[in-house]
Design an enzyme around this catalytic site. Structure first.
Site, PDB file in Angstrom:
ATOM      1  N   HIS A 175       0.975  -1.391  -0.066  1.00 48.03           N
ATOM      2  CA  HIS A 175       0.135  -0.079   0.002  1.00 48.03           C
ATOM      3  C   HIS A 175       0.822   1.361  -0.010  1.00 48.03           C
ATOM      4  O   HIS A 175       1.727   1.273   1.016  1.00 48.03           O
ATOM      5  CB  HIS A 175      -0.752   0.052   1.164  1.00 48.03           C
ATOM      6  CG  HIS A 175      -1.657  -1.148   1.428  1.00 48.03           C
ATOM      7  ND1 HIS A 175      -3.087  -1.234   0.936  1.00 48.03           N
ATOM      8  CD2 HIS A 175      -1.243  -2.429   1.817  1.00 48.03           C
ATOM      9  CE1 HIS A 175      -3.529  -2.360   1.412  1.00 48.03           C
ATOM     10  NE2 HIS A 175      -2.548  -3.466   1.790  1.00 48.03           N
ATOM     11  N   HIS A 204      -8.269  -8.487  -0.287  1.00 42.81           N
ATOM     12  CA  HIS A 204      -7.675  -8.739   1.090  1.00 42.81           C
ATOM     13  C   HIS A 204      -8.701  -9.927   1.829  1.00 42.81           C
ATOM     14  O   HIS A 204      -9.886  -9.375   1.551  1.00 42.81           O
ATOM     15  CB  HIS A 204      -7.436  -7.624   2.067  1.00 42.81           C
ATOM     16  CG  HIS A 204      -6.339  -7.050   1.838  1.00 42.81           C
ATOM     17  ND1 HIS A 204      -6.034  -6.078   0.565  1.00 42.81           N
ATOM     18  CD2 HIS A 204      -5.269  -6.520   2.557  1.00 42.81           C
ATOM     19  CE1 HIS A 204      -4.875  -5.521   0.557  1.00 42.81           C
ATOM     20  NE2 HIS A 204      -4.382  -5.683   1.797  1.00 42.81           N
ATOM     21  N   GLU A 218      -7.222 -12.476   6.378  1.00 42.87           N
ATOM     22  CA  GLU A 218      -5.984 -12.053   7.251  1.00 42.87           C
ATOM     23  C   GLU A 218      -6.349 -11.972   8.667  1.00 42.87           C
ATOM     24  O   GLU A 218      -5.855 -12.724   9.403  1.00 42.87           O
ATOM     25  CB  GLU A 218      -5.811 -10.461   6.777  1.00 42.87           C
ATOM     26  CG  GLU A 218      -4.647  -9.786   7.639  1.00 42.87           C
ATOM     27  CD  GLU A 218      -4.547  -8.201   7.255  1.00 42.87           C
ATOM     28  OE1 GLU A 218      -5.397  -7.858   6.484  1.00 42.87           O
ATOM     29  OE2 GLU A 218      -3.531  -7.706   7.627  1.00 42.87           O
ATOM     30  N   ASP A 271       3.377  -5.249   2.357  1.00 41.88           N
ATOM     31  CA  ASP A 271       2.315  -4.619   2.879  1.00 41.88           C
ATOM     32  C   ASP A 271       2.267  -3.161   3.324  1.00 41.88           C
ATOM     33  O   ASP A 271       1.946  -2.483   2.525  1.00 41.88           O
ATOM     34  CB  ASP A 271       1.719  -5.501   4.033  1.00 41.88           C
ATOM     35  CG  ASP A 271       0.259  -5.495   4.222  1.00 41.88           C
ATOM     36  OD1 ASP A 271      -0.478  -4.930   3.501  1.00 41.88           O
ATOM     37  OD2 ASP A 271      -0.242  -5.827   5.376  1.00 41.88           O
ATOM     38  N   ASP A 272       2.877  -2.894   4.382  1.00 41.67           N
ATOM     39  CA  ASP A 272       3.020  -1.456   4.835  1.00 41.67           C
ATOM     40  C   ASP A 272       4.229  -1.358   5.488  1.00 41.67           C
ATOM     41  O   ASP A 272       4.212  -1.164   6.794  1.00 41.67           O
ATOM     42  CB  ASP A 272       1.831  -1.205   5.795  1.00 41.67           C
ATOM     43  CG  ASP A 272       0.455  -1.312   5.176  1.00 41.67           C
ATOM     44  OD1 ASP A 272      -0.155  -0.457   4.478  1.00 41.67           O
ATOM     45  OD2 ASP A 272      -0.285  -2.259   5.647  1.00 41.67           O
TER      46      ASP A 272
HETATM   47  N1  HPA Z   1      -5.063  -5.202   5.926  1.00 42.57           N
HETATM   48  C1  HPA Z   1      -6.272  -4.508   5.314  1.00 42.57           C
HETATM   49  N2  HPA Z   1      -6.151  -3.066   5.000  1.00 42.57           N
HETATM   50  C2  HPA Z   1      -5.167  -2.605   5.061  1.00 42.57           C
HETATM   51  C3  HPA Z   1      -3.704  -3.262   5.141  1.00 42.57           C
HETATM   52  C4  HPA Z   1      -3.919  -4.673   5.573  1.00 42.57           C
HETATM   53  O1  HPA Z   1      -3.082  -5.359   5.921  1.00 42.57           O
HETATM   54  N3  HPA Z   1      -2.804  -2.411   4.821  1.00 42.57           N
HETATM   55  C5  HPA Z   1      -3.391  -1.150   4.398  1.00 42.57           C
HETATM   56  N4  HPA Z   1      -4.820  -1.509   4.359  1.00 42.57           N
HETATM   57 ZN    ZN Z   2      -2.677  -5.194   2.499  1.00 41.05          ZN
END
Ligand code: HPA
Ligand code: ZN
Length: 337
Positions: free
Chosen positions: A21, A199, A202, A280-281
């Site tokens: 992201h 997604h 998770e 991811d981030d």
């Molecule tokens: N999950 C869901 N939304 C998100 C994530 C994530 O890991 N990272 C940024 N937005």
């Molecule tokens: Zn993500």
């Protein structure tokens, strides 16, 4: 156990990143400097204070801080700087192709025009392609905590960019916002010829992975680690060659797993699933792509063959054209190791 051979391979092997992201690559130093030039006061007094707040018990605690950070992004130059900083990391880490997520609604809902956001991100991608040969795709994500009507409005706005976007995705709070909530907008997205990703699995259950495949007809599952709870689903993912874009450091930081040694990545590979490794981030979770590879390598005792499989999977699961995928797979197969 000595992992120097694996670490050298991780650094040198060409890789694609399929789950990042762009708002999650916002390093505190850059956040402070953009906040200053935009005359915005942050809630934190220093870079250290901000970094110290990066302790999360779950996805929602992270999302609250992540959306707050994105608030300082106002101008095209801000989005350019953010994206360019990430692409520079890609260049340093031998990430040769990246499929970048961004959250249009996080910006349009505070009055920042979509065009400005897209232009900033896109110009950085074009410059990185010209300077370093990095290829890219852009994938807007709908925020699942907002309504389907709002997602439809965002999609209609995104249509004016023609074929600039390869796919559309679904992110934000998974629990309480299952795939079925977005069936209609995903039908619209596919009817216009775009691919879809989401997604799923998770924090939410394996059923969300089934639903993302069956109701949203996705080409990839983002995360998907909870699939490990459902042997039938594992069989189906392998049979369909449905890729999972797994994010190990994210899963650790958001307490999807208690310790990295519990991470299911190796089991997914052993079940013939097209698993990939992603960051991811990375600004929030403690590392970019190679740090993710290193963390799973040491915790799960991955071999050089496992790393080669993961790098190959990253191209196989990408939205690159078939010939480009073959080109990278050939390069990987000719690596001397
Ligand atoms: N999950 C869901 N939304 C998100 C994530 C994530 O890991 N990272 C940024 N937005
Ligand atoms: Zn993500």
């Amino acid at each position: 156990m000595e992992f120097s051979k694996q670490f050298e391979l991780i650094n040198t092997i060409p890789k694609a990143e399929l789950h990042v992201h762009i708002e999650g690559t916002f390093e505190p130093e850059l956040m402070f400097s953009i906040a200053e030039r935009n005359a915005i006061r942050l809630k934190y007094n220093s870079v250290e204070d901000l970094r110290a707040a990066y302790n999360f018990n779950n996805l929602q605690e992270f999302l609250d801080i992540y959306y707050a950070g994105a608030f300082v992004l106002l101008h095209e130059q801000d989005f350019y700087d953010l994206t360019m900083a990430y692409l520079k990391k890609c260049h340093e880490e031998n990430v040769v192709h990246t499929e970048i997520f961004f959250d249009p609604q996080t910006h349009t809902d505070r009055g920042v025009p979509l065009e400005l956001v897209v232009n900033g991100i896109l110009q950085a991608c074009i410059d990185a392609r010209n300077q370093w040969g990095i290829s890219y795709r852009l994938i807007p994500n709908f925020l699942r905590h907002l309504s389907e009507e709002e997602a439809i409005k965002t999609f209609n706005e995104a249509l004016k960019f023609g074929e600039l976007f390869t796919a559309f995705g679904l992110d934000s709070s998974e629990v309480g916002h299952p795939p079925v909530k977005f069936k209609k907008v995903f039908d619209m997205v596919r009817a216009e010829g775009f691919k879809t990703v989401a997604h799923a699995g998770e924090e939410g259950p394996a059923q969300n992975v089934w639903d993302a495949m069956q109701l949203l007809q996705v080409s990839r599952i983002d995360h998907g680690v909870r699939s490990i709870d459902d042997p039938k689903l594992l069989e189906e993912l392998a049979r369909k060659k449905m890729p999972l874009t797994v994010c190990p450091l994210s899963n650790l930081k958001l307490k999807v797993v208690d310790v990295m040694a519990d991470h299911p990545l190796k089991q997914l590979l052993d079940n013939n699933i097209v698993a990939t490794v992603n960051s991811d981030d990375p600004a929030y979770f403690g590392g970019y792509l190679n740090a993710n590879f290193q963390a799973v390598t040491t915790a799960l005792n991955l071999s050089c063959d496992d790393i080669i499989t993961l790098a190959a999977n990253s191209f196989k699961a990408s939205f690159l054209p078939h010939e480009k995928i073959q080109l990278w797979l050939n390069k990987i197969s000719h690596l001397k190791f």
